[in-house]
Design a protein around this motif. Structure first.
Motif, PDB file in Angstrom:
ATOM      1  N   LEU A 127       0.841  -1.199   0.000  1.00 14.96           N
ATOM      2  CA  LEU A 127       0.000   0.000   0.000  1.00 14.96           C
ATOM      3  C   LEU A 127       0.877   1.249   0.000  1.00 14.96           C
ATOM      4  O   LEU A 127       0.577   2.233  -0.701  1.00 14.96           O
ATOM      5  CB  LEU A 127      -0.923  -0.011   1.220  1.00 14.96           C
ATOM      6  N   PHE A 128       1.982   1.202   0.761  1.00 16.99           N
ATOM      7  CA  PHE A 128       2.913   2.335   0.799  1.00 16.99           C
ATOM      8  C   PHE A 128       3.476   2.613  -0.589  1.00 16.99           C
ATOM      9  O   PHE A 128       3.490   3.764  -1.044  1.00 16.99           O
ATOM     10  CB  PHE A 128       4.049   2.032   1.781  1.00 16.99           C
ATOM     11  N   TRP A 129       3.944   1.583  -1.290  1.00 14.32           N
ATOM     12  CA  TRP A 129       4.539   1.774  -2.606  1.00 14.32           C
ATOM     13  C   TRP A 129       3.504   2.222  -3.633  1.00 14.32           C
ATOM     14  O   TRP A 129       3.835   2.978  -4.561  1.00 14.32           O
ATOM     15  CB  TRP A 129       5.252   0.503  -3.064  1.00 14.32           C
ATOM     16  N   LYS A 130       2.257   1.805  -3.480  1.00 11.84           N
ATOM     17  CA  LYS A 130       1.205   2.296  -4.374  1.00 11.84           C
ATOM     18  C   LYS A 130       0.980   3.794  -4.168  1.00 11.84           C
ATOM     19  O   LYS A 130       0.809   4.552  -5.129  1.00 11.84           O
ATOM     20  CB  LYS A 130      -0.098   1.524  -4.124  1.00 11.84           C
ATOM     21  N   LYS A 131       0.983   4.220  -2.908  1.00  8.21           N
ATOM     22  CA  LYS A 131       0.830   5.647  -2.610  1.00  8.21           C
ATOM     23  C   LYS A 131       2.037   6.432  -3.138  1.00  8.21           C
ATOM     24  O   LYS A 131       1.875   7.528  -3.695  1.00  8.21           O
ATOM     25  CB  LYS A 131       0.684   5.855  -1.108  1.00  8.21           C
ATOM     26  N   VAL A 132       3.234   5.871  -2.952  1.00 10.94           N
ATOM     27  CA  VAL A 132       4.445   6.522  -3.444  1.00 10.94           C
ATOM     28  C   VAL A 132       4.382   6.701  -4.953  1.00 10.94           C
ATOM     29  O   VAL A 132       4.737   7.757  -5.489  1.00 10.94           O
ATOM     30  CB  VAL A 132       5.698   5.709  -3.049  1.00 10.94           C
ATOM     31  N   LEU A 133       3.923   5.658  -5.656  1.00  6.37           N
ATOM     32  CA  LEU A 133       3.798   5.736  -7.118  1.00  6.37           C
ATOM     33  C   LEU A 133       2.855   6.855  -7.523  1.00  6.37           C
ATOM     34  O   LEU A 133       3.162   7.650  -8.433  1.00  6.37           O
ATOM     35  CB  LEU A 133       3.307   4.392  -7.665  1.00  6.37           C
ATOM     36  N   SER A 134       1.714   6.955  -6.852  1.00  5.59           N
ATOM     37  CA  SER A 134       0.733   7.989  -7.184  1.00  5.59           C
ATOM     38  C   SER A 134       1.296   9.385  -6.931  1.00  5.59           C
ATOM     39  O   SER A 134       1.191  10.282  -7.783  1.00  5.59           O
ATOM     40  CB  SER A 134      -0.553   7.793  -6.364  1.00  5.59           C
ATOM     41  N   VAL A 135       1.919   9.579  -5.770  1.00  3.03           N
ATOM     42  CA  VAL A 135       2.475  10.890  -5.422  1.00  3.03           C
ATOM     43  C   VAL A 135       3.608  11.265  -6.375  1.00  3.03           C
ATOM     44  O   VAL A 135       3.713  12.425  -6.808  1.00  3.03           O
ATOM     45  CB  VAL A 135       2.965  10.900  -3.956  1.00  3.03           C
ATOM     46  N   ALA A 136       4.442  10.300  -6.718  1.00  6.95           N
ATOM     47  CA  ALA A 136       5.573  10.574  -7.614  1.00  6.95           C
ATOM     48  C   ALA A 136       5.088  11.015  -8.993  1.00  6.95           C
ATOM     49  O   ALA A 136       5.657  11.937  -9.589  1.00  6.95           O
ATOM     50  CB  ALA A 136       6.465   9.332  -7.734  1.00  6.95           C
ATOM     51  N   ILE A 137       4.041  10.369  -9.501  1.00  2.63           N
ATOM     52  CA  ILE A 137       3.488  10.761 -10.804  1.00  2.63           C
ATOM     53  C   ILE A 137       2.909  12.175 -10.726  1.00  2.63           C
ATOM     54  O   ILE A 137       3.136  13.007 -11.620  1.00  2.63           O
ATOM     55  CB  ILE A 137       2.416   9.761 -11.259  1.00  2.63           C
ATOM     56  N   ILE A 138       2.171  12.453  -9.651  1.00  2.82           N
ATOM     57  CA  ILE A 138       1.564  13.774  -9.468  1.00  2.82           C
ATOM     58  C   ILE A 138       2.632  14.852  -9.395  1.00  2.82           C
ATOM     59  O   ILE A 138       2.458  15.965  -9.930  1.00  2.82           O
ATOM     60  CB  ILE A 138       0.685  13.787  -8.196  1.00  2.82           C
ATOM     61  N   MET A 186      12.651   8.749 -10.831  1.00  5.92           N
ATOM     62  CA  MET A 186      13.326   7.607 -10.223  1.00  5.92           C
ATOM     63  C   MET A 186      12.408   6.895  -9.245  1.00  5.92           C
ATOM     64  O   MET A 186      12.353   5.658  -9.194  1.00  5.92           O
ATOM     65  CB  MET A 186      14.585   8.093  -9.493  1.00  5.92           C
ATOM     66  N   THR A 187      11.647   7.670  -8.469  1.00  8.99           N
ATOM     67  CA  THR A 187      10.714   7.093  -7.506  1.00  8.99           C
ATOM     68  C   THR A 187       9.618   6.316  -8.213  1.00  8.99           C
ATOM     69  O   THR A 187       9.180   5.260  -7.740  1.00  8.99           O
ATOM     70  CB  THR A 187      10.108   8.206  -6.628  1.00  8.99           C
ATOM     71  N   ILE A 188       9.179   6.827  -9.360  1.00 10.71           N
ATOM     72  CA  ILE A 188       8.197   6.091 -10.169  1.00 10.71           C
ATOM     73  C   ILE A 188       8.770   4.739 -10.579  1.00 10.71           C
ATOM     74  O   ILE A 188       8.094   3.701 -10.457  1.00 10.71           O
ATOM     75  CB  ILE A 188       7.798   6.913 -11.417  1.00 10.71           C
ATOM     76  N   TRP A 189      10.000   4.736 -11.073  1.00  5.01           N
ATOM     77  CA  TRP A 189      10.643   3.495 -11.487  1.00  5.01           C
ATOM     78  C   TRP A 189      10.706   2.499 -10.322  1.00  5.01           C
ATOM     79  O   TRP A 189      10.366   1.318 -10.462  1.00  5.01           O
ATOM     80  CB  TRP A 189      12.051   3.766 -12.002  1.00  5.01           C
ATOM     81  N   VAL A 190      11.179   2.973  -9.163  1.00  6.62           N
ATOM     82  CA  VAL A 190      11.376   2.075  -8.021  1.00  6.62           C
ATOM     83  C   VAL A 190      10.032   1.515  -7.543  1.00  6.62           C
ATOM     84  O   VAL A 190       9.885   0.298  -7.339  1.00  6.62           O
ATOM     85  CB  VAL A 190      12.093   2.800  -6.870  1.00  6.62           C
TER      86      VAL A 190
END
Length: 394
Positions: A240-251, A289-293
């Protein structure tokens, strides 16, 4: 979902490191290992194709592969520090020695490719020594301050408060002009001597001028925190954390990217534009980079995709060997003392060479690890790291 085992976590990290190596190999080949040469005799359509391929390469990998490498550098330090702590050892002085060895590896790599990052990691990695016993909050605070690019903000406000101030040209430019002389006319010895002197100075100055001296230590610290908080131990909460990170990084990435693109339209004064461009570029690369990770971590949980990504584990496990291997082979392919393909390859052709070089690297790593637990340079690095310095008495 149950917690992943330690071996599964390490496989994820090794695969992610292998992905970073793949990106590094592709971008280095598309750049022809920084051999700038205009292909005058190529048809116009091929020149346009090369330009688009190079643009895509920079967009996808430029500044991002190095950042993933830096993040995992900090993670690896945590793993080593934790292992030694469990044995009752203070790892900090040993790590200082380990970074000195890495510095030597870096200069060996620089002899072939002046864009080496190992020397910078060996120097800036020392930031981990004084902070490794601080609280998570303190480490995160330091990382955020570094990621904010305080030096660039100082430059910006100084120029803003002094309208007559005109910054001097980047010091790296003069070095790169000197590098061109031996790159175009030198033999192997000229390359080696030039790379470890002019090339090393140019690379470090360029890193300073482009915010890497702030961003890299920040990434080391974030990687250390990822290890300490066990964010690569994939359970439901971490997913769930990495899903949130992905969303925030894209935004974050989208507005930062377009802001960096259109900023020169609003600010023409170099003294103000340059530090802002460096800062926004650093944040943009960090976001991507955060999106990639995050994407990699999430995709690694899909069985079908994991079967594909697991092939990256051997090259990630031999990260040091693979990184130096691609410098030696790649420079030999393009430079004048080798095959001199810089004359005949644009970014599109070089991309296919990069893919072939990566597959060759993977094949070598798989073959080597059938009979060895570590890569050859990893083995040397490990043995030298844990040398025992003791004096014997009669």
């Amino acid at each position: 979902m149950t917690n992943t085992s330690k071996s599964s976590r390490i496989e994820l990290v090794d695969a992610l490191r292998g992905f970073a190596i793949l990106c590094i190999i592709l971008i280095h080949n598309m750049e022809r290992y920084e051999f700038n040469f205009n292909l005058q005799d190529f048809p116009q359509w091929l020149k346009l194709l090369d330009a688009k391929v190079l643009f895509c390469g920079y967009f996808l990998f430029g500044g991002k592969a190095y950042a993933i490498f830096a993040l995992l550098f900090g993670f690896s330090f945590f793993m080593q520090h934790q292992a030694q702590h469990k044995l009752g050892n203070d790892y900090r002085l040993r790590f200082l020695w380990r970074m000195f060895i890495l510095l030597i590896f870096g200069f060996i790599n620089t002899a072939f490719y002046q864009g080496d990052i190992l020397t910078m990691y060996a120097i800036l990695g020392l930031v981990l020594i004084p902070v490794c016993n601080l609280s998570n909050k303190a480490i995160l605070t330091i990382a955020v301050i570094l990621m904010a690019q305080p030096v660039e903000w100082f430059r910006f406000f100084y120029a803003y408060l002094h309208p007559q101030y005109v910054p001097t040209p980047n010091a790296s430019v003069a070095y790169y002009e000197q590098i061109a002389a031996y790159m175009n006319n030198g033999n192997f010895i000229d390359y080696v001597v030039g790379n470890v002197t002019l090339g090393k100075a140019a690379s470090l100055l360029w890193s300073w001028e482009n915010g890497r001296f702030m961003q890299a230590p920040a990434l080391f610290l974030l990687g250390f925190l990822i290890g300490r908080i066990k964010l690569f131990n994939i359970d439901n909460s971490n997913l769930l954390f990495w899903k949130k990170v992905l969303s925030v990084a894209i935004i974050c990435f989208v507005p930062l990217y377009f802001l960096g693109m259109f900023l020169p339209n609003f600010i023409q004064r170099p003294a103000l534009l340059n530090p802002l461009s460096v800062t926004i570029g650093s944040w943009t690369n960090f976001s991507f980079m955060t999106i990639w990770v995050a994407l990699f971590v999430l995709l690694f949980q899909k069985q079908r995709i994991q079967k594909l990504l697991i092939n990256l584990v051997p090259i990630g496990k031999m990260g040091l060997t693979s990184y130096i291997f691609q410098s030696v082979v790649g420079s030999t392919i393009y430079y004048k003392y080798g095959f001199g393909l810089y004359k005949y390859t644009g970014a599109a052709t070089a991309l296919f060479i990069g893919i072939a070089l990566f597959l060759l690297n993977v094949a070598f790593c798989k073959w080597w690890l059938k009979t060895h637990q570590q890569g050859p340079l990893e083995k040397i690095w490990h043995q030298l790291t844990f040398l025992k310095f003791s004096s014997s008495t009669n």
